[in-house]
Design an enzyme around this catalytic site. Structure first.
Site, PDB file in Angstrom:
ATOM      1  N   SER A  22       0.819  -1.224   0.000  1.00 42.07           N
ATOM      2  CA  SER A  22       0.000   0.000   0.000  1.00 42.07           C
ATOM      3  C   SER A  22       0.846   1.265   0.000  1.00 42.07           C
ATOM      4  CB  SER A  22      -0.938   0.000   1.216  1.00 42.07           C
ATOM      5  OG  SER A  22      -0.198  -0.088   2.420  1.00 42.07           O
ATOM      6  N   TYR A  54       8.176   7.133   4.678  1.00 39.48           N
ATOM      7  CA  TYR A  54       9.433   7.582   5.274  1.00 39.48           C
ATOM      8  C   TYR A  54      10.328   8.337   4.298  1.00 39.48           C
ATOM      9  CZ  TYR A  54       8.114   4.722   9.246  1.00 39.48           C
ATOM     10  OH  TYR A  54       7.434   4.196  10.323  1.00 39.48           O
ATOM     11  N   GLY A  57      13.167  13.283   1.051  1.00 40.27           N
ATOM     12  CA  GLY A  57      13.659  14.257   0.073  1.00 40.27           C
ATOM     13  C   GLY A  57      12.627  14.731  -0.922  1.00 40.27           C
ATOM     14  N   GLU A 123      19.738  17.713  -5.202  1.00 43.87           N
ATOM     15  CA  GLU A 123      20.277  16.630  -4.384  1.00 43.87           C
ATOM     16  C   GLU A 123      21.495  16.040  -5.071  1.00 43.87           C
ATOM     17  OE1 GLU A 123      16.261  15.148  -2.014  1.00 43.87           O
ATOM     18  OE2 GLU A 123      17.075  13.888  -3.607  1.00 43.87           O
ATOM     19  N   ASP A 230       9.676  -9.455   1.121  1.00 45.75           N
ATOM     20  CA  ASP A 230       8.691 -10.530   0.939  1.00 45.75           C
ATOM     21  C   ASP A 230       8.369 -10.796  -0.527  1.00 45.75           C
ATOM     22  OD1 ASP A 230       8.359 -10.842   3.750  1.00 45.75           O
ATOM     23  OD2 ASP A 230       7.009  -9.127   3.777  1.00 45.75           O
ATOM     24  N   HIS A 251      22.373   4.661   2.153  1.00 42.09           N
ATOM     25  CA  HIS A 251      22.259   6.112   2.213  1.00 42.09           C
ATOM     26  C   HIS A 251      23.430   6.643   3.024  1.00 42.09           C
ATOM     27  CE1 HIS A 251      20.756  10.159   2.701  1.00 42.09           C
ATOM     28  NE2 HIS A 251      19.788   9.886   1.841  1.00 42.09           N
ATOM     29  N   ARG A 298      25.274   8.795  -4.392  1.00 41.02           N
ATOM     30  CA  ARG A 298      25.258   8.119  -3.096  1.00 41.02           C
ATOM     31  C   ARG A 298      26.307   7.021  -2.956  1.00 41.02           C
ATOM     32  NH1 ARG A 298      18.693   7.611  -2.125  1.00 41.02           N
ATOM     33  NH2 ARG A 298      18.369   9.818  -1.627  1.00 41.02           N
ATOM     34  N   HIS A 359      19.554   1.348   2.536  1.00 35.93           N
ATOM     35  CA  HIS A 359      18.468   2.279   2.226  1.00 35.93           C
ATOM     36  C   HIS A 359      17.567   1.810   1.093  1.00 35.93           C
ATOM     37  CE1 HIS A 359      16.450   6.133   2.027  1.00 35.93           C
ATOM     38  NE2 HIS A 359      16.794   6.303   0.754  1.00 35.93           N
ATOM     39  N   GLU A 383       9.867  -0.500  -5.402  1.00 35.53           N
ATOM     40  CA  GLU A 383      11.219  -0.936  -5.036  1.00 35.53           C
ATOM     41  C   GLU A 383      11.452  -2.421  -5.238  1.00 35.53           C
ATOM     42  OE1 GLU A 383      14.443  -0.624  -1.349  1.00 35.53           O
ATOM     43  OE2 GLU A 383      12.505   0.417  -1.193  1.00 35.53           O
ATOM     44  N   ARG A 394      21.015   3.999  -7.704  1.00 37.75           N
ATOM     45  CA  ARG A 394      19.867   4.880  -7.934  1.00 37.75           C
ATOM     46  C   ARG A 394      20.228   6.343  -7.695  1.00 37.75           C
ATOM     47  NH1 ARG A 394      15.922   7.186  -4.631  1.00 37.75           N
ATOM     48  NH2 ARG A 394      16.542   6.001  -2.784  1.00 37.75           N
ATOM     49  N   SER A 399      13.205   7.214  -7.196  1.00 37.80           N
ATOM     50  CA  SER A 399      12.410   6.027  -6.863  1.00 37.80           C
ATOM     51  C   SER A 399      10.916   6.310  -6.851  1.00 37.80           C
ATOM     52  CB  SER A 399      12.842   5.442  -5.514  1.00 37.80           C
ATOM     53  OG  SER A 399      12.767   6.417  -4.495  1.00 37.80           O
TER      54      SER A 399
END
Length: 532
Positions: A22, A54, A57, A123, A230, A251, A298, A359, A383, A394, A399
């Site tokens: 979700s 979560y 950015g 970024e 999963d 990250h 990154r 991350h 993801e 990435r 994402s």
């Protein structure tokens, strides 16, 4: 159109579209297909508890001059270390403004300038300011917006606290299925109702896997505890294709807070606003690793921090924001400022202690441009999917964009197919014969701790052939022990998550052992070429 109804007892639950997860991928896909059939979304905890929530950015999109599609494509290809699918990159970037505009129309309140245009920030790895955001809690606002739309759609049902155990294929009809079996087909899934501990059979015409990432297999991660891989593990067990799992993104700047899990993320946008990485003696160090300094991609920044920490023996480095205007910092990063102040750090008076943390998984379930997996009737987006966009690493804030674009593509593909697919017949209910009550939790928690230690110590930012071999051998023991436990006990969420995490760890190690080079996020000291 008849709304989905839930059945009790032995009768399977039927839906046209089954969505597993979700987050932004699952919710936006559900909204797009819901006018063409009944949609059931299954999520293993609260419906809002997703990786999307979560994301701090923001979301990358080409909005106008001086940015161009060519610049965003070039930045993505550069970050991906030459391993991106260029056609996919160009397709996603071309769609960026349309898909983000749609997100705005659904109600996402992106920050704006005084002129009413999106407040675009920069970024790491980006040559232009192109990140749309809502302060430093963009994902939370996107999740809230999409859930509002989904909850008010008459053809969508969300069942929370339903843990999907496995996909249903020909295997469950008695056929012998291997990865080379042609025409493997998905008919639905088995799901554990965590409130009643009963297993329900869900039959669907089309299934969309949107189960998120894998960060929980590492000791330090910015991901919530639900990120247990999963979906990837389920598809792998169903003999579907999974690719590029060696590319695990760390990250660079998670808050150093010993004993706290998950690690609190210090957004890349903080460095975009001027935050500078420094050693504990106050020395800026990124310039010797990359001309872009603290705004390098990154993988480069994470390896640089890892190298500095190993060289100094210190447990973290500093992110220095003291030179940034106080009002600007607090306005842009209220959540980060509040978190730092809560643990006794004023980021405008003292540097923030940071270190890399697991991350994002750049590999996953192999899909085409429409999100189709190698198993018929199965799609994967977000993801858990490997689209070719990210390559070996990435680019920041790509994402959420990828999830939106692939949700759109997958929905268009599914809408064309849905009326030509029938429900499968003769699917057996979940077989729990010969099982006993769950063993003591200590067996699961100790195995989980061992898994995280193995992955963090041997399959982290920097690897070697010896470390990978040791990880493989240790994980094989854990795998056999866990499979034996699974066979003799009734299913539980904790046991199945452990089983999936071990499977994902195994795939990461297997793929890492197969790549005989250092490239992107995969740095092997036995192949010191591209990353050196």
């Amino acid at each position: 159109m008849a709304k989905l109804t839930l059945h009790s007892g032995e009768e399977p639950l039927k839906t046209d579209f089954l969505v597993i997860g979700s987050g932004i991928a699952g919710l936006s896909y559900a909204l797009k297909v819901a006018h063409h059939g009944r949609v059931l979304i299954l999520t293993k905890t609260r419906e809002e508890e997703t990786n999307t929530k979560y994301a701090q950015g923001g979301i990358a999109a080409v909005w106008g001059h001086p940015d161009t599609i060519g610049k965003h494509v070039s930045d993505t290809l550069d970050a991906g270390a030459g391993l991106c699918n260029q056609d996919v990159v160009e397709m996603v970037v071309r769609e960026s403004k349309n898909r983000v505009t749609e997100l705005m129309q659904w109600g996402t309140p992106f920050d704006q300038t005084a002129e009413g245009e999106p407040d675009l920030v920069k970024e790491g790895g980006h040559s232009e300011s192109r990140i749309l955001h809502v302060k430093d809690h963009t994902g939370q606002e996107i999740e809230r917006t999409l859930l509002y739309q989904v909850r008010n759609h008459p053809n969508i049902v969300i069942l929370d606290h339903y843990y999907v155990l496995d996909l249903v294929t020909q295997h469950h009809l008695g056929a012998f299925v291997t990865s080379k079996t042609p025409g493997i087909k998905c008919y639905g899934a088995y799901a554990l109702n965590l409130r009643t501990q009963s297993v329900v059979t869900v039959l669907a015409k089309l299934i969309c896997m949107c189960s998120g990432g894998t960060g929980s297999i590492y000791a330090n991660t910015t991901n919530p505890s639900i990120a247990t891989g999963d979906g990837i593990a389920m598809v792998y067990r169903a003999k579907g294709s999974v690719r590029d799992m060696e590319f695990i993104q760390f990250h660079p700047t998670a808050l150093y807070e010993p004993g706290v899990r998950p690690s609190f993320l210090i957004s890349e946008a903080v460095r975009g606003l001027g935050g500078v990485l420094k050693t504990l003696d106050g020395r800026s160090f990124m310039e010797k690793y990359d001309r872009r300094g603290s705004l390098a991609p990154r993988d480069i920044v994470a390896r640089a921090i890892d190298h500095e920490m190993k060289h100094s023996g210190e447990p973290h480095v500093w992110l220095d924001c003291r030179h940034i205007n106080e009002n600007v910092f607090i306005d842009h990063f209220p959540m980060i400022y509040r978190k730092c102040m809560e643990i006794g750090i004023d980021p405008l008076k003292a540097p923030i202690p940071v270190l890399p943390a697991a991350h994002y998984c750049c590999g996953g379930i192999s899909v085409d441009r429409d999100g189709k997996a190698s198993i018929k009737n199965l799609y994967a987006i977000g993801e858990c999917a490997q689209t070719g966009l990210h390559g070996g690493n990435r680019l920041a804030s790509n994402s959420l964009l990828e999830a939106l674009v692939y949700a759109h593509n997958a929905a268009q593909s599914c809408i064309e197919l849905i009326h030509d697919i029938e429900f499968a017949e003769g699917i057996p209910n979940w077989n729990s014969e010969g099982t006993d009550h769950p063993e003591e939790m200590i067996l699961i928690t100790e195995s989980l701790s061992e898994l995280r230690s193995i992955m963090s110590n041997y399959v982290g930012i920097v690897r070697s052939n010896l470390r990978l071999k040791r990880a493989y051998d240790r994980l094989k023991i854990l795998h056999d022990e866990t499979e034996a436990l699974y066979e003799k006990t009734v299913v539980s969420k904790s046991l199945c998550e452990l089983r999936n995490m071990i499977k994902v760890g195994y795939i990461i190690i297997k793929h890492a052992m197969a790549r005989k080079e250092s490239v992107g996020l995969h740095c092997n000291t036995d192949y010191p070429n591209q990353n050196e």
